[in-house]
Write a protein that holds these residues in place. Structure first.
Motif, mmCIF file in Angstrom:
data_model
loop_
_atom_site.group_PDB
_atom_site.id
_atom_site.type_symbol
_atom_site.label_atom_id
_atom_site.label_comp_id
_atom_site.label_asym_id
_atom_site.label_seq_id
_atom_site.Cartn_x
_atom_site.Cartn_y
_atom_site.Cartn_z
ATOM 1 N N CYS A 189 5.433 -8.995 -8.698
ATOM 2 C CA CYS A 189 4.237 -9.739 -8.283
ATOM 3 C C CYS A 189 3.095 -8.809 -7.873
ATOM 4 O O CYS A 189 1.967 -9.274 -7.664
ATOM 5 C CB CYS A 189 4.575 -10.682 -7.128
ATOM 6 N N TYR A 190 3.379 -7.516 -7.737
ATOM 7 C CA TYR A 190 2.349 -6.564 -7.330
ATOM 8 C C TYR A 190 1.623 -5.948 -8.526
ATOM 9 O O TYR A 190 0.883 -4.981 -8.354
ATOM 10 C CB TYR A 190 2.971 -5.452 -6.483
ATOM 11 N N VAL A 191 1.821 -6.514 -9.711
ATOM 12 C CA VAL A 191 1.157 -5.978 -10.902
ATOM 13 C C VAL A 191 -0.358 -6.020 -10.730
ATOM 14 O O VAL A 191 -1.062 -5.048 -11.024
ATOM 15 C CB VAL A 191 1.592 -6.765 -12.152
ATOM 16 N N GLN A 192 -0.881 -7.138 -10.233
ATOM 17 C CA GLN A 192 -2.319 -7.268 -10.013
ATOM 18 C C GLN A 192 -2.638 -7.671 -8.570
ATOM 19 O O GLN A 192 -3.741 -8.124 -8.284
ATOM 20 C CB GLN A 192 -2.913 -8.294 -10.983
ATOM 21 N N TYR A 193 -1.691 -7.475 -7.682
ATOM 22 C CA TYR A 193 -1.889 -7.882 -6.288
ATOM 23 C C TYR A 193 -2.584 -6.766 -5.516
ATOM 24 O O TYR A 193 -2.248 -5.591 -5.655
ATOM 25 C CB TYR A 193 -0.544 -8.205 -5.645
ATOM 26 N N GLU A 194 -3.557 -7.146 -4.697
ATOM 27 C CA GLU A 194 -4.269 -6.186 -3.856
ATOM 28 C C GLU A 194 -4.126 -6.587 -2.397
ATOM 29 O O GLU A 194 -4.281 -7.762 -2.052
ATOM 30 C CB GLU A 194 -5.752 -6.116 -4.240
ATOM 31 N N ILE A 195 -3.835 -5.619 -1.567
ATOM 32 C CA ILE A 195 -3.687 -5.861 -0.132
ATOM 33 C C ILE A 195 -5.055 -5.744 0.523
ATOM 34 O O ILE A 195 -5.696 -4.692 0.471
ATOM 35 C CB ILE A 195 -2.709 -4.850 0.497
ATOM 36 N N THR A 196 -5.509 -6.822 1.108
ATOM 37 C CA THR A 196 -6.793 -6.809 1.814
ATOM 38 C C THR A 196 -6.614 -6.724 3.322
ATOM 39 O O THR A 196 -7.529 -6.313 4.035
ATOM 40 C CB THR A 196 -7.596 -8.077 1.478
ATOM 41 N N GLN A 197 -5.442 -7.109 3.808
ATOM 42 C CA GLN A 197 -5.146 -7.049 5.235
ATOM 43 C C GLN A 197 -3.656 -6.798 5.391
ATOM 44 O O GLN A 197 -2.844 -7.509 4.797
ATOM 45 C CB GLN A 197 -5.552 -8.350 5.925
ATOM 46 N N LEU A 198 -3.313 -5.803 6.187
ATOM 47 C CA LEU A 198 -1.902 -5.424 6.313
ATOM 48 C C LEU A 198 -1.286 -5.958 7.599
ATOM 49 O O LEU A 198 -0.361 -6.768 7.568
ATOM 50 C CB LEU A 198 -1.759 -3.902 6.255
ATOM 51 N N LEU A 199 -1.786 -5.512 8.727
ATOM 52 C CA LEU A 199 -1.233 -5.908 10.026
ATOM 53 C C LEU A 199 -2.382 -6.310 10.943
ATOM 54 O O LEU A 199 -2.953 -5.461 11.632
ATOM 55 C CB LEU A 199 -0.434 -4.752 10.643
ATOM 56 N N PRO A 200 -2.755 -7.568 10.973
ATOM 57 C CA PRO A 200 -3.883 -7.995 11.810
ATOM 58 C C PRO A 200 -3.627 -7.711 13.289
ATOM 59 O O PRO A 200 -2.556 -8.005 13.816
ATOM 60 C CB PRO A 200 -3.953 -9.508 11.553
ATOM 61 N N GLY A 201 -4.618 -7.116 13.925
ATOM 62 C CA GLY A 201 -4.519 -6.845 15.355
ATOM 63 C C GLY A 201 -3.783 -5.575 15.714
ATOM 64 O O GLY A 201 -3.676 -5.238 16.898
ATOM 65 N N ILE A 202 -3.264 -4.852 14.727
ATOM 66 C CA ILE A 202 -2.524 -3.613 14.993
ATOM 67 C C ILE A 202 -3.233 -2.455 14.310
ATOM 68 O O ILE A 202 -3.444 -2.476 13.096
ATOM 69 C CB ILE A 202 -1.070 -3.704 14.496
ATOM 70 N N GLU A 203 -3.614 -1.463 15.096
ATOM 71 C CA GLU A 203 -4.225 -0.253 14.551
ATOM 72 C C GLU A 203 -3.117 0.765 14.290
ATOM 73 O O GLU A 203 -2.646 1.435 15.214
ATOM 74 C CB GLU A 203 -5.262 0.310 15.528
#
Length: 305
Positions: A189-203
């Motif tokens: 499923c990651y063939v065309q998947y882009e991550i726009t947000q990984l861990l909200p609220g965590i630096e």
């Protein structure tokens, strides 16, 4: 008044820091510190060992892992691979709270389960999900970087063991994608998947001693390359998405963004996903999905008329 120094006197580096309240500042070294000479490297290593013992006695497990990781880096610099390997393995064991994790990590996932007298297919629990539930976000990130360094700097001759270590690191990196956000679990499923947000609220990279962005990016790219050479291309797809998020969303690095996307085209081609590879190539050609050269919060300057 006139300030004078005793030119013929120099301080010796001690294993414990000096008490500045009792410092007289009579020599240059107490005012201006120069680069630590290589001859003093053994003293630094000894100080790290003492600090690790103190952290172990006070049950500061997280700080102990950081110290072991850094000490391993230092020992690699000192060309003491066996000692570095021991430190990094101990760090992994402390992360998972289990001995010899590097060779027994496959035991963390329960064996296939199915209901008795049932013809339903057996179900397997995801390694990455299990790792995340056991060691958390920071454990996955630190363990992934440490195991990647073991594969890169220690296990250089045995290819099978190195690839196994790379897979372990890859699964730990994928643990970052098993949080509350609904990222795909299937690698295809990651063939065309882009991550726009990984861990909200965590630096993730607010503390560089716990997670240094340069070290994470370098280790992740090494794992991607090694698994690509080993033809583990499906496993590479989510790692490429994660790598692109780091170099584009956080580092804003155009060069590494292009480097990763060109590698993705190679991976997709090897998987015979030709239309997806061509689509990625057209995005590069038209300059789509590139990092913004102007940092957020700044306004690009227009042309002067």
């Amino acid at each position: 008044g006139k300030v004078e120094f005793c030119l013929g006197t120099e301080e010796m580096h001690m294993s414990t820091p000096p008490n500045l309240s009792q410092e007289h500042f009579r020599v240059f070294s107490s005012v201006e510190k120069s680069k630590l000479p290589y001859s003093q490297l053994g003293l630094v290593i000894s100080s790290y060992h003492q600090s690790i013992d103190v952290l172990h006695a006070s049950n500061q497990r997280s700080l102990k892992v950081q110290a072991l990781h850094t000490l391993g880096n230092l020992l690699i610099f000192a060309e003491k691979k066996r000692a570095a390997f021991k430190c990094w393995c101990q760090a992994l064991d402390d992360i998972f709270r289990k001995p010899d994790v590097l060779h027994t990590w496959k035991e963390f996932v329960p064996s296939p389960t199915s209901a008795p007298n049932s013809h339903s297919p057996q179900t397997f629990k995801d390694y990455s999900e299990e790792f995340l539930s056991k060691v958390g976000i920071w454990g996955c990130l630190q363990g992934a970087v440490i195991s990647a360094k073991i594969a890169q700097f220690i296990i250089t001759l045995n290819v099978n063991k190195r690839i196994s270590c790379c897979i372990f690191s890859a699964l730990l990196f994928q643990g970052l994608l098993r949080t509350t956000l609904a990222h795909p679990k299937a690698e295809r499923c990651y063939v065309q998947y882009e991550i726009t947000q990984l861990l909200p609220g965590i630096e993730l990279f607010s503390d560089r001693h716990r997670a240094d962005i340069c070290s994470v990016v370098a280790s992740l790219y090494y794992i991607i390359r090694e698994l690509h050479y080993a033809k583990q291309n499906l496993m590479v797809l989510p790692l490429l998405a994660l790598y692109q998020y780091f170099v584009s969303g956080i580092c804003q690095d155009i060069v590494r963004n292009l480097e990763a996307r060109l590698l993705k085209i190679e991976v997709l081609t090897d998987l015979h996903f030709f239309s997806e590879a061509f689509y990625e190539l057209t995005l590069i050609f038209y300059g789509k999905n590139m990092p913004c050269p102007v940092p957020s919060g700044f306004k690009a300057t227009g042309k002067i008329k």
